[in-house]
Design an enzyme around this catalytic site. Structure first.
Site, mmCIF file in Angstrom:
data_model
loop_
_atom_site.group_PDB
_atom_site.id
_atom_site.type_symbol
_atom_site.label_atom_id
_atom_site.label_comp_id
_atom_site.label_asym_id
_atom_site.label_seq_id
_atom_site.Cartn_x
_atom_site.Cartn_y
_atom_site.Cartn_z
ATOM 1 N N HIS A 287 -71.838 -28.436 -4.307
ATOM 2 C CA HIS A 287 -71.895 -28.692 -5.744
ATOM 3 C C HIS A 287 -71.609 -27.397 -6.471
ATOM 4 O O HIS A 287 -71.880 -26.307 -5.966
ATOM 5 C CB HIS A 287 -73.222 -29.304 -6.184
ATOM 6 C CG HIS A 287 -74.462 -28.663 -5.648
ATOM 7 N ND1 HIS A 287 -75.005 -27.512 -6.161
ATOM 8 C CD2 HIS A 287 -75.272 -29.031 -4.628
ATOM 9 C CE1 HIS A 287 -76.101 -27.202 -5.501
ATOM 10 N NE2 HIS A 287 -76.282 -28.095 -4.555
ATOM 11 N N HIS A 330 -81.623 -19.095 -3.487
ATOM 12 C CA HIS A 330 -80.754 -18.056 -4.024
ATOM 13 C C HIS A 330 -81.536 -16.933 -4.696
ATOM 14 O O HIS A 330 -82.705 -17.069 -5.042
ATOM 15 C CB HIS A 330 -79.726 -18.652 -5.000
ATOM 16 C CG HIS A 330 -80.292 -19.154 -6.291
ATOM 17 N ND1 HIS A 330 -81.038 -20.288 -6.390
ATOM 18 C CD2 HIS A 330 -80.190 -18.675 -7.556
ATOM 19 C CE1 HIS A 330 -81.384 -20.509 -7.638
ATOM 20 N NE2 HIS A 330 -80.891 -19.534 -8.377
ATOM 21 N N GLU A 336 -84.889 -16.639 -14.819
ATOM 22 C CA GLU A 336 -84.916 -18.057 -15.159
ATOM 23 C C GLU A 336 -86.324 -18.516 -15.543
ATOM 24 O O GLU A 336 -87.239 -18.512 -14.716
ATOM 25 C CB GLU A 336 -84.432 -18.887 -13.968
ATOM 26 C CG GLU A 336 -83.032 -18.502 -13.483
ATOM 27 C CD GLU A 336 -82.662 -19.162 -12.165
ATOM 28 O OE1 GLU A 336 -83.513 -19.926 -11.633
ATOM 29 O OE2 GLU A 336 -81.565 -18.918 -11.666
ATOM 30 N N TYR A 345 -88.771 -32.809 -11.191
ATOM 31 C CA TYR A 345 -87.612 -31.970 -10.896
ATOM 32 C C TYR A 345 -87.322 -32.107 -9.412
ATOM 33 O O TYR A 345 -88.226 -31.969 -8.576
ATOM 34 C CB TYR A 345 -87.916 -30.522 -11.270
ATOM 35 C CG TYR A 345 -86.802 -29.555 -10.980
ATOM 36 C CD1 TYR A 345 -85.520 -29.771 -11.460
ATOM 37 C CD2 TYR A 345 -87.028 -28.403 -10.221
ATOM 38 C CE1 TYR A 345 -84.492 -28.878 -11.191
ATOM 39 C CE2 TYR A 345 -86.023 -27.506 -9.958
ATOM 40 C CZ TYR A 345 -84.754 -27.746 -10.439
ATOM 41 O OH TYR A 345 -83.736 -26.861 -10.170
ATOM 42 N N HIS A 360 -88.725 -17.417 -12.453
ATOM 43 C CA HIS A 360 -88.129 -16.777 -11.288
ATOM 44 C C HIS A 360 -87.230 -15.658 -11.806
ATOM 45 O O HIS A 360 -86.157 -15.919 -12.343
ATOM 46 C CB HIS A 360 -87.344 -17.796 -10.454
ATOM 47 C CG HIS A 360 -88.191 -18.928 -9.979
ATOM 48 N ND1 HIS A 360 -87.941 -20.240 -10.316
ATOM 49 C CD2 HIS A 360 -89.308 -18.945 -9.214
ATOM 50 C CE1 HIS A 360 -88.857 -21.017 -9.755
ATOM 51 N NE2 HIS A 360 -89.699 -20.252 -9.093
ATOM 52 N N HIS A 366 -85.845 -17.785 -4.700
ATOM 53 C CA HIS A 366 -86.484 -19.040 -5.051
ATOM 54 C C HIS A 366 -85.591 -20.189 -4.618
ATOM 55 O O HIS A 366 -84.455 -19.990 -4.184
ATOM 56 C CB HIS A 366 -86.792 -19.121 -6.548
ATOM 57 C CG HIS A 366 -85.613 -18.843 -7.428
ATOM 58 N ND1 HIS A 366 -85.124 -17.587 -7.645
ATOM 59 C CD2 HIS A 366 -84.825 -19.669 -8.157
ATOM 60 C CE1 HIS A 366 -84.095 -17.633 -8.469
ATOM 61 N NE2 HIS A 366 -83.879 -18.897 -8.790
#
Length: 435
Positions: A287, A330, A336, A345, A360, A366
């Site tokens: 994605h 990542h 973030e 989520y 994060h 994370h």
């Protein structure tokens, strides 16, 4: 009263609450209709390029120099501005449970609580992430933020935001942007309200460039709604609070400052329904980067690197083959701050609740928790639709520093780091990999 809206992102609008109040063919006539005063509100430098230049002409009962008299200092200890360093704050990944709305009478401004700050309000770079907790209307109180524009993300309760340029009704699953320097007050349509705010110190929010996506997709300009002119003719004691340079001041006047009868321009408050976001994704494998979820971006001086982005993770179809579909693990240069408006989520189905938050920071790892990893790794990869979910992210190139309020609050999940404990080593060098 019935509300009407002007539509289109960053268009040049014109609107009047009384016929003939808006001058035609000139901005500053010798005498304005109805005995009004002409005044310009500039959101950029006069010489900013045409594509970014922002200003509106206001035609009002009194010039705003009559609204801002002698200022008295005011303390708001829970509303912080960058730089705000809490030396005892630990380094790591953070997550908070929803913070309850107070029992004591608390307005939208009085209920502001800062969670993180980044950059510097004095150098006009960075942002702050706040929550608001409210159970009382701002009846005769008004607010002006000279430090930055305010992006509101309601999670609970509808807001009726009365601004100098008109009225916006904003519900959960909608967002609202209040420009820097715009006077307003907030009424609660459901008795209580809770939500998130990004205070953007840098250049104002705009739509991201679509690049190869082309002319359509993501947030479309026509779906942004602006208020029509509406004014308060109220000759009673009122109070204006101003945030300037990270400090707060108040002044008293004998009338409402929301006395604009007509206006035209492109510097105005607006709202957007997140359900109109046209999500883009892969229909083959893997994605794309999460930048495809960007609704609004505020640029920095570095091309392609935002001072702050607003990204959302809405209901959507997932069809990619042979693909780990939730966000990957990542580390990156962006910090973030995430919130949840409704539902779950997909990368954190446990422990991340509507009204909750997570942080994060840059270069700290994370990704999905153990449950999310196992579920996604073993799921049957048929077309799947994520429904009844809406998460969002305030993302900035600067480190977000946790405030003392956030670091010490009971809602902080002290065991959040344990959500990754089950990610044990699975490596077996004797098993040949896929061909």
């Amino acid at each position: 009263m019935a509300l009407a809206y002007l539509t289109g992102f960053n268009n040049e609008f014109e609107t009047e609450a009384l016929p003939g109040a808006l001058p035609q063919g000139r901005n500053n006539p010798q005498k304005c209709a109805y005995g009004l005063y002409a005044e310009q509100l500039s959101g950029t430098a006069f010489t900013a390029p045409n594509a970014t230049n922002a200003r509106s002409w206001l035609y009002r009962m009194r010039p705003s120099v009559r609204h801002v008299r002698q200022f008295d200092p005011l303390q708001r200890p829970l509303w912080k501005s960058a730089p705000s360093v809490y030396e005892e704050a630990p380094l790591g990944q953070f997550r908070w449970d929803p913070i309850p709305i107070p029992d004591d009478s608390t307005t939208f401004i009085g209920g502001m609580r800062t969670i993180t700050t980044a950059g510097s309000v004095l150098s006009q770079a960075g942002m702050a992430a706040h929550i608001y907790l409210a159970n009382a209307d701002m009846t005769d109180d008004y607010f002006l933020n000279a430090d930055g524009e305010m992006l509101l993300v309601p999670e609970r309760g509808r807001l009726r935001i009365i601004t100098e340029l008109g009225i916006l009704v904003v519900s959960p699953l909608e967002i609202c942007v209040l420009p820097r320097g715009m006077m307003f007050r907030v009424e609660l349509m459901d008795g209580t309200a809770r939500g998130y705010i990004c205070e953007n110190y840098g250049p104002r929010f705009t739509l991201p460039e679509r690049g190869p996506i082309g002319a359509n997709g993501l947030a479309n300009p026509r779906d942004f709604k602006y208020p029509v002119a509406a004014y308060e003719e109220k000759e009673t004691p009122c109070r204006i609070e101003v945030k300037w340079g990270g400090k707060f001041y108040a002044t008293k006047i004998g009338h409402s400052p929301l006395d604009v009868v007509a206006w035209h321009g492109n510097f105005a408050p607006y709202k957007y329904d997140l359900r109109h976001f046209n999500t883009i994704g892969s229909i083959s494998f893997d994605h794309p980067d999460p930048s495809i979820f960007t609704v609004l971006t505020a640029p920095s001086g570095e091309p392609g690197t935002a001072n702050v982005d607003l990204a959302i993770f809405p209901p959507r179809w997932m069809v990619a083959e042979d693909t780990f579909r939730p966000p990957w693990y990542h580390r990156n240069i962006m910090s973030e701050f995430m919130g949840l408006i409704e539902g779950q989520y997909d990368a954190k189905e446990e422990g991340f609740l509507p009204g909750g938050m997570s942080l994060h920071n840059m270069m700290l790892p994370h990704g999905p928790d153990t449950f999310g990893f196992e579920k996604a790794s073993n799921a049957e990869l048929t077309p799947q639709k994520l429904e009844e979910t809406m998460a969002f992210m305030f993302e900035t190139r600067l480190p977000q520093l946790v405030t003392e309020f956030a670091a010490r609050h009971d809602s902080l999940q002290k065991n959040y780091i344990n959500c990754w404990d089950g990610l044990e080593k699975k490596f077996d060098g004797t098993i040949e990999g896929k061909k």
